[in-house]
Design an enzyme around this catalytic site. Sequence first.
Site, PDB file in Angstrom:
ATOM      1  N   LYS A   1      -5.719   1.945  11.824  1.00 46.48           N
ATOM      2  CA  LYS A   1      -7.016   1.853  11.137  1.00 46.48           C
ATOM      3  C   LYS A   1      -7.240   0.424  10.641  1.00 46.48           C
ATOM      4  CE  LYS A   1      -6.862   6.709   9.925  1.00 46.48           C
ATOM      5  NZ  LYS A   1      -6.404   7.716   8.948  1.00 46.48           N
TER       6      LYS A   1
ATOM      7  N   ASP B   1     -13.991   9.505   4.574  1.00 42.85           N
ATOM      8  CA  ASP B   1     -13.323  10.520   5.391  1.00 42.85           C
ATOM      9  C   ASP B   1     -14.147  11.813   5.432  1.00 42.85           C
ATOM     10  OD1 ASP B   1     -11.075   9.987   6.866  1.00 42.85           O
ATOM     11  OD2 ASP B   1      -9.675  10.158   5.184  1.00 42.85           O
TER      12      ASP B   1
ATOM     13  N   GLN C   1      -4.554   8.553   2.850  1.00 37.77           N
ATOM     14  CA  GLN C   1      -3.896   9.045   4.057  1.00 37.77           C
ATOM     15  C   GLN C   1      -3.179  10.367   3.747  1.00 37.77           C
ATOM     16  OE1 GLN C   1      -4.170   7.654   7.212  1.00 37.77           O
ATOM     17  NE2 GLN C   1      -3.144   9.521   7.847  1.00 37.77           N
TER      18      GLN C   1
END
Length: 310
Positions: free
Chosen positions: A53, A120, A97
Amino acid sequence: MAAKIIDGKAVAAKMREEARTRAAALEARGVRPCLAVVLAGEDPASLSYVAAKEKALAGAGMEGREFRLPAGVGEAELLGVINALNADETVHGILVQLPLPSHIREKAVISAMDPAKDVDGFHPVSVGNMVLGGKGFLPCTPHGVLVLLREEGIPTDGAHAVILGRSNIVGKPLAALLSRREVNATVTICHTGTRNPGLYTKEADIIIAAAGRPGLISAGMVKEGAAVIDVGVNRVADSSSKKGYRLLGDVDYGPVAEKAGWITPVPGGVGPMTVAMLLLNVVEAAENAANAVSGANTASGARAAAARHD
Ligand code: NAP
């Protein structure tokens, strides 16, 4: 008939280019889009996802700011980091994460995030907006699947889509997105409680495998000409590979590719789309923040001008 192999890397490159152009336009306004990446612990898969990422962010001219915490970090300390990032105007998006260490409540951490920075799309407000059709960030993997279907011209209107998996990050949001009026698919969700999933997949125009079970979808479960989208990423031991493992999807690729109309490979299918959709969400968060500031300046400027005329 051999399936058309969907090139997720190519579609993702197009999306990344869009993100790069929009990021450059923001840079010209003095704003560098920034994603804060919060990682607790040293899970090897998480470390490699975070590295991918951050590399993609740099490639699109955006900043990835990493906050690496020990696996033993307390929930209160992690929530403190999230609160600080919520307040930091130079941070436009926050990504925690997953999975988090088991002593930390994922729900509490995600809910602590400012929904305006939830790139997200996991915050309850984002999920609510997705279901109700309001404004908000869409979760990257399901959104990436939708874009792949659209870019490949795979018909969804009236199609029967069967999803294997009902997780909060893939299966459930996919079901909500595919059944939106503008997509107009009829959706069936299979999970571990489904008796004989093959009954449904054999009828499906679109199969989306998101179970994390290598070999789950065999050729016998697929209708001739169906679109097969493989979200699964499974590390399978392989002593012949340098890494000691190889990545497999949930689909028995070779035999299914002989029968399907379209198929995504693993790797190189859905995976690159997830990262590309994240970049687009980050740039959108930065645009929203920049527009809010210039809107506020214009409004206060207009108020000041009006006051001068009083
Ligand atoms: P998850 O949270 O473990 O959920 C898996 C889901 O699959 C559950 O709903 C489970 O049912 C269902 N399932 C398991 N075995 C099944 C079976 N035999 N038949 C039907 N359903 C079954 O996983 P996830 O986070 O959604 O991820 C799914 C897969 O996608 C994983 O391989 C993951 O690595 C991959 N993934 C890839 C990307 C990408 O960018 N390519 C992104 C996210 C995830 P129950 O609810 O009944 O347990």
